[in-house]
Design a protein around this motif. Structure first.
Motif, mmCIF file in Angstrom:
data_model
loop_
_atom_site.group_PDB
_atom_site.id
_atom_site.type_symbol
_atom_site.label_atom_id
_atom_site.label_comp_id
_atom_site.label_asym_id
_atom_site.label_seq_id
_atom_site.Cartn_x
_atom_site.Cartn_y
_atom_site.Cartn_z
ATOM 1 N N TYR A 82 39.322 46.675 56.263
ATOM 2 C CA TYR A 82 40.649 47.289 56.431
ATOM 3 C C TYR A 82 41.807 46.319 56.225
ATOM 4 O O TYR A 82 42.805 46.694 55.602
ATOM 5 C CB TYR A 82 40.741 48.034 57.767
ATOM 6 N N PRO A 83 41.706 45.067 56.680
ATOM 7 C CA PRO A 83 42.806 44.141 56.392
ATOM 8 C C PRO A 83 42.993 43.873 54.887
ATOM 9 O O PRO A 83 44.085 43.513 54.453
ATOM 10 C CB PRO A 83 42.401 42.854 57.120
ATOM 11 N N CYS A 84 41.931 44.052 54.104
ATOM 12 C CA CYS A 84 42.004 43.762 52.664
ATOM 13 C C CYS A 84 42.182 45.020 51.809
ATOM 14 O O CYS A 84 42.527 44.917 50.624
ATOM 15 C CB CYS A 84 40.727 43.048 52.222
ATOM 16 N N LEU A 85 41.951 46.176 52.377
ATOM 17 C CA LEU A 85 41.860 47.419 51.615
ATOM 18 C C LEU A 85 43.015 47.635 50.653
ATOM 19 O O LEU A 85 42.811 47.870 49.466
ATOM 20 C CB LEU A 85 41.733 48.609 52.575
ATOM 21 N N GLU A 86 44.222 47.569 51.108
ATOM 22 C CA GLU A 86 45.372 47.858 50.257
ATOM 23 C C GLU A 86 45.920 46.614 49.553
ATOM 24 O O GLU A 86 46.794 46.732 48.708
ATOM 25 C CB GLU A 86 46.492 48.512 51.081
ATOM 26 N N LYS A 87 45.388 45.442 49.902
ATOM 27 C CA LYS A 87 45.972 44.192 49.391
ATOM 28 C C LYS A 87 45.122 43.485 48.347
ATOM 29 O O LYS A 87 45.601 42.544 47.714
ATOM 30 C CB LYS A 87 46.232 43.235 50.557
ATOM 31 N N THR A 88 43.874 43.902 48.161
ATOM 32 C CA THR A 88 42.994 43.184 47.230
ATOM 33 C C THR A 88 42.432 44.086 46.134
ATOM 34 O O THR A 88 41.433 43.748 45.504
ATOM 35 C CB THR A 88 41.830 42.504 47.981
ATOM 36 N N GLN A 89 43.060 45.198 45.887
ATOM 37 C CA GLN A 89 42.587 46.086 44.828
ATOM 38 C C GLN A 89 42.550 45.323 43.507
ATOM 39 O O GLN A 89 43.473 44.587 43.178
ATOM 40 C CB GLN A 89 43.495 47.297 44.707
ATOM 41 N N GLY A 90 41.471 45.485 42.775
ATOM 42 C CA GLY A 90 41.315 44.807 41.502
ATOM 43 C C GLY A 90 40.785 43.390 41.610
ATOM 44 O O GLY A 90 40.667 42.699 40.589
ATOM 45 N N LEU A 91 40.455 42.925 42.824
ATOM 46 C CA LEU A 91 39.944 41.571 42.994
ATOM 47 C C LEU A 91 38.661 41.402 42.179
ATOM 48 O O LEU A 91 37.701 42.144 42.370
ATOM 49 C CB LEU A 91 39.650 41.277 44.472
ATOM 50 N N PRO A 92 38.622 40.434 41.263
ATOM 51 C CA PRO A 92 37.399 40.204 40.486
ATOM 52 C C PRO A 92 36.292 39.681 41.394
ATOM 53 O O PRO A 92 36.521 38.790 42.220
ATOM 54 C CB PRO A 92 37.813 39.130 39.474
ATOM 55 N N PHE A 93 35.088 40.234 41.232
ATOM 56 C CA PHE A 93 33.970 39.777 42.056
ATOM 57 C C PHE A 93 32.658 39.894 41.304
ATOM 58 O O PHE A 93 32.530 40.628 40.320
ATOM 59 C CB PHE A 93 33.905 40.564 43.377
ATOM 60 N N ALA A 94 31.703 39.147 41.801
ATOM 61 C CA ALA A 94 30.323 39.216 41.328
ATOM 62 C C ALA A 94 29.449 38.939 42.542
ATOM 63 O O ALA A 94 29.943 38.483 43.576
ATOM 64 C CB ALA A 94 30.077 38.183 40.236
ATOM 65 N N THR A 114 32.336 47.718 47.921
ATOM 66 C CA THR A 114 33.304 47.142 46.976
ATOM 67 C C THR A 114 34.003 48.220 46.160
ATOM 68 O O THR A 114 35.149 48.031 45.753
ATOM 69 C CB THR A 114 32.634 46.096 46.063
ATOM 70 N N THR A 115 33.352 49.353 45.954
ATOM 71 C CA THR A 115 34.027 50.482 45.307
ATOM 72 C C THR A 115 35.133 50.999 46.214
ATOM 73 O O THR A 115 36.236 51.288 45.758
ATOM 74 C CB THR A 115 33.023 51.603 44.974
ATOM 75 N N GLY A 116 34.846 51.094 47.508
ATOM 76 C CA GLY A 116 35.864 51.517 48.468
ATOM 77 C C GLY A 116 37.051 50.560 48.504
ATOM 78 O O GLY A 116 38.203 50.988 48.643
ATOM 79 N N LEU A 117 36.765 49.273 48.349
ATOM 80 C CA LEU A 117 37.834 48.267 48.321
ATOM 81 C C LEU A 117 38.575 48.262 46.973
ATOM 82 O O LEU A 117 39.618 47.649 46.852
ATOM 83 C CB LEU A 117 37.247 46.866 48.576
ATOM 84 N N ARG A 118 37.988 48.902 45.999
ATOM 85 C CA ARG A 118 38.512 48.945 44.619
ATOM 86 C C ARG A 118 38.562 47.557 43.986
ATOM 87 O O ARG A 118 39.480 47.230 43.234
ATOM 88 C CB ARG A 118 39.866 49.642 44.560
ATOM 89 N N TRP A 119 37.534 46.757 44.301
ATOM 90 C CA TRP A 119 37.395 45.468 43.647
ATOM 91 C C TRP A 119 36.827 45.697 42.253
ATOM 92 O O TRP A 119 36.196 46.739 41.991
ATOM 93 C CB TRP A 119 36.470 44.553 44.435
ATOM 94 N N LYS A 120 37.005 44.727 41.367
ATOM 95 C CA LYS A 120 36.569 44.852 39.972
ATOM 96 C C LYS A 120 35.358 43.938 39.737
ATOM 97 O O LYS A 120 35.491 42.713 39.704
ATOM 98 C CB LYS A 120 37.715 44.461 39.037
ATOM 99 N N ARG A 121 34.192 44.559 39.571
ATOM 100 C CA ARG A 121 32.980 43.777 39.301
ATOM 101 C C ARG A 121 33.069 43.240 37.879
ATOM 102 O O ARG A 121 33.305 43.994 36.943
ATOM 103 C CB ARG A 121 31.731 44.630 39.483
#
Length: 156
Positions: A82-94, A114-121
């Motif tokens: 939750y602290p990262c949810l709206e602030k890290t969208q698109g964060l590249p990750f592997a 990570t889909t919920g966080l909207r991070w970018k694999r």
């Protein structure tokens, strides 16, 4: 002003073999040809949302425990989501999984969060399946190099 990109590695390493994998990811990320990336390695219980908010990309590592990610990585997600949810969208990750079996449930769980966080694999998951093999270390080293070099080159 420090212009280095920040790569965070959050990996659970409860055994000598999983520690070798985490160290291999770090070695790859610190490759001599990658010059503009600062690498931080933390165990999941030592990492939190402030670390995620400060990074430009993240590599996750976990064991497969009862068909799921390690409790330590789940705890990291529980505290950071939750602290990262709206602030890290698109964060590249592997990520990589040390799976004694097939890693399916662990992979599904990480994908869901990570889909919920909207991070970018930025790379397909590395699943080190079955009996431990030394080639897992080289695969993890390549993962670290790939992510750090992509970050350094501005590709992610």
């Amino acid at each position: 002003m420090d212009s280095k990109k920040k790569l965070l590695i959050v990996a659970h390493a409860p055994s000598p073999n999983t520690l070798k994998l985490r160290e291999a990811v770090e070695q790859g990320a610190c490759h001599e040809d990658v010059g503009n990336v600062e690498v931080t390695v933390l165990a999941p219980l030592d990492a939190g949302p402030e670390d995620v908010l400060a990074c430009d990309a993240i590599i996750l590592g976990t064991t497969e425990n009862l068909g799921y990610m390690s409790g330590a990585l789940k705890d990291f997600f529980d505290r950071s989501y939750y602290p990262c949810l709206e602030k890290t969208q698109g964060l590249p990750f592997a990520y990589y999984i040390r799976a004694g079996h097939d890693g399916t449930g662990t992979n599904r769980a990480i994908e869901s969060i990570t889909t919920g966080l909207r991070w970018k694999r930025i790379q397909d998951p590395l699943i080190c399946r079955g009996e431990y093999r030394n080639e897992f270390e080289e695969q993890c080293r390549e993962l670290g190099t790939y992510v750090a070099a992509s970050l350094d080159a501005g590709l992610v």
